[in-house]
Design a protein around this motif. Structure first.
Motif, PDB file in Angstrom:
ATOM      1  N   SER A   8      38.397  40.421  43.268  1.00  0.00           N
ATOM      2  CA  SER A   8      39.349  39.777  42.376  1.00  0.00           C
ATOM      3  C   SER A   8      40.477  40.694  41.986  1.00  0.00           C
ATOM      4  O   SER A   8      41.425  40.289  41.332  1.00  0.00           O
ATOM      5  N   ARG A  42      43.131  38.270  36.457  1.00  0.00           N
ATOM      6  CA  ARG A  42      42.100  38.094  37.467  1.00  0.00           C
ATOM      7  C   ARG A  42      40.787  37.738  36.780  1.00  0.00           C
ATOM      8  O   ARG A  42      40.628  37.931  35.581  1.00  0.00           O
ATOM      9  N   SER A  43      39.838  37.236  37.545  1.00  0.00           N
ATOM     10  CA  SER A  43      38.593  36.750  36.963  1.00  0.00           C
ATOM     11  C   SER A  43      37.819  37.836  36.222  1.00  0.00           C
ATOM     12  O   SER A  43      37.068  37.552  35.299  1.00  0.00           O
ATOM     13  N   ARG A  44      37.998  39.108  36.592  1.00  0.00           N
ATOM     14  CA  ARG A  44      37.272  40.191  35.940  1.00  0.00           C
ATOM     15  C   ARG A  44      37.925  40.641  34.640  1.00  0.00           C
ATOM     16  O   ARG A  44      37.336  41.398  33.870  1.00  0.00           O
ATOM     17  N   ASP A 154      33.059  34.354  42.713  1.00  0.00           N
ATOM     18  CA  ASP A 154      32.844  33.004  42.223  1.00  0.00           C
ATOM     19  C   ASP A 154      34.134  32.221  42.303  1.00  0.00           C
ATOM     20  O   ASP A 154      35.178  32.752  42.711  1.00  0.00           O
ATOM     21  N   GLY A 156      37.566  30.880  41.601  1.00  0.00           N
ATOM     22  CA  GLY A 156      38.674  31.554  40.938  1.00  0.00           C
ATOM     23  C   GLY A 156      38.930  32.952  41.454  1.00  0.00           C
ATOM     24  O   GLY A 156      39.987  33.528  41.190  1.00  0.00           O
ATOM     25  N   SER A 157      37.984  33.526  42.194  1.00  0.00           N
ATOM     26  CA  SER A 157      38.187  34.859  42.753  1.00  0.00           C
ATOM     27  C   SER A 157      39.261  34.823  43.832  1.00  0.00           C
ATOM     28  O   SER A 157      39.421  33.828  44.539  1.00  0.00           O
TER      29      SER A 157
END
Length: 279
Positions: A8, A42-44, A154, A156-157
């Motif tokens: 991500s 980003r997702s993270r 997951d 969205g990454s």
């Protein structure tokens, strides 16, 4: 599927838009910059401050401050803290509403999910459905086998367009004019990495013509192998891609090409056929 880093985070800063967009009198630069700020998350990321957003977007911090203020007023960003005194922003509910509306209309996810799950179970890999956003592919659906050790990605990454199997398959499925434009943008984004990326893309395109899929064996992350195939849903919708991959020590290139590839190609053909009813 270059450096071993979270998928991500592969895009360190927002992708530069085509130069011609700045010369278009219909192009609203302020709006584009605001969208770039939202796309920088980003997702993270639990939160991002103005300084990090300025770095990712390639804009002055003063400009970012005005943009984040406006986006906060509109509900697209929410002020946040990390519990240690640092402050920043996280995405607000207005962004979720937009994304939710888009995913709700994507009927292909519902059609693809049972077929993807069957492939995930039989291959002991992760099977993903993706769409393109600028120079990245975004996962919109993921299926995993319960007993499989797969990638920690997951919905969205993001993964890079030029070196991942999914990204290369998108390029193979795109029109010649779109592919040429995207390859020029990939080159402009990272001149140093371009020669290797171009070689990988050209090999992948030849591979696609011969085998019906593109591969990335350690090109994106050195311990990740994957194959992918693209299709264009009927009704003028954009190209979508299905990929199958995971840790290299579990999924060898030979296994993916000999055992998994026929199943992946068959799955994509079914989705292409079913899309006439879905859209």
């Amino acid at each position: 599927m270059p450096n071993k880093q979270p998928a991500s985070s592969v895009t360190a800063k927002a992708t530069t838009r085509p130069v011609q967009a700045k010369e278009d009198r219909h192009f609203v630069t302020a709006l584009a910059r605001g969208l770039d700020v939202l796309s920088a998350f980003r997702s993270r990321d639990r939160m991002l401050g103005n300084q990090e957003l300025a770095r990712r977007c390639g804009l002055p911090k003063s400009t970012i401050s005005r943009l984040t203020y406006t986006l906060t007023r509109q509900g697209y960003l929410v002020p946040a803290t990390d519990g240690k005194g640092a402050t920043g922003y996280r995405l607000g509910s207005a962004v979720l509403a937009l994304g939710g509306a888009m995913l709700a209309r994507m009927d292909m996810r519902q059609i693809a999910r049972p077929l993807m799950q069957d492939l995930a179970d039989s291959s002991q890999a992760m099977v993903s459905l993706g769409i393109r956003d600028r120079l990245s592919m975004i996962y919109v659906e993921n299926c995993r086998s319960e007993s499989a050790l797969t990638l920690s990605l997951d919905v969205g990454s993001r993964i890079p367009l030029g070196v991942s199997a999914m990204g290369r398959a998108y390029l193979a499925g795109a029109s010649e004019s779109e592919r040429a434009d995207l390859m020029e943008r990939i080159r402009a984004h990272d001149e140093k990495a371009w020669p290797a990326a171009r070689t990988g893309i050209e090999l992948a395109l030849a591979h696609y013509r011969e085998h019906g899929c593109c591969a990335s064996f350690g090109d994106w992350q050195k311990d990740v192998n994957a194959i992918a195939s693209a299709f264009r849903p009927e009704g003028g919708r954009a190209v979508m891609v299905v990929s199958c991959g995971g840790p290299g020590f579990k999924l060898s290139p030979q296994f993916l090409m000999m055992q998994v590839r026929p199943q992946l190609v068959s799955l994509v053909r079914k989705l292409q056929s079913a899309s006439g009813e879905a859209f």
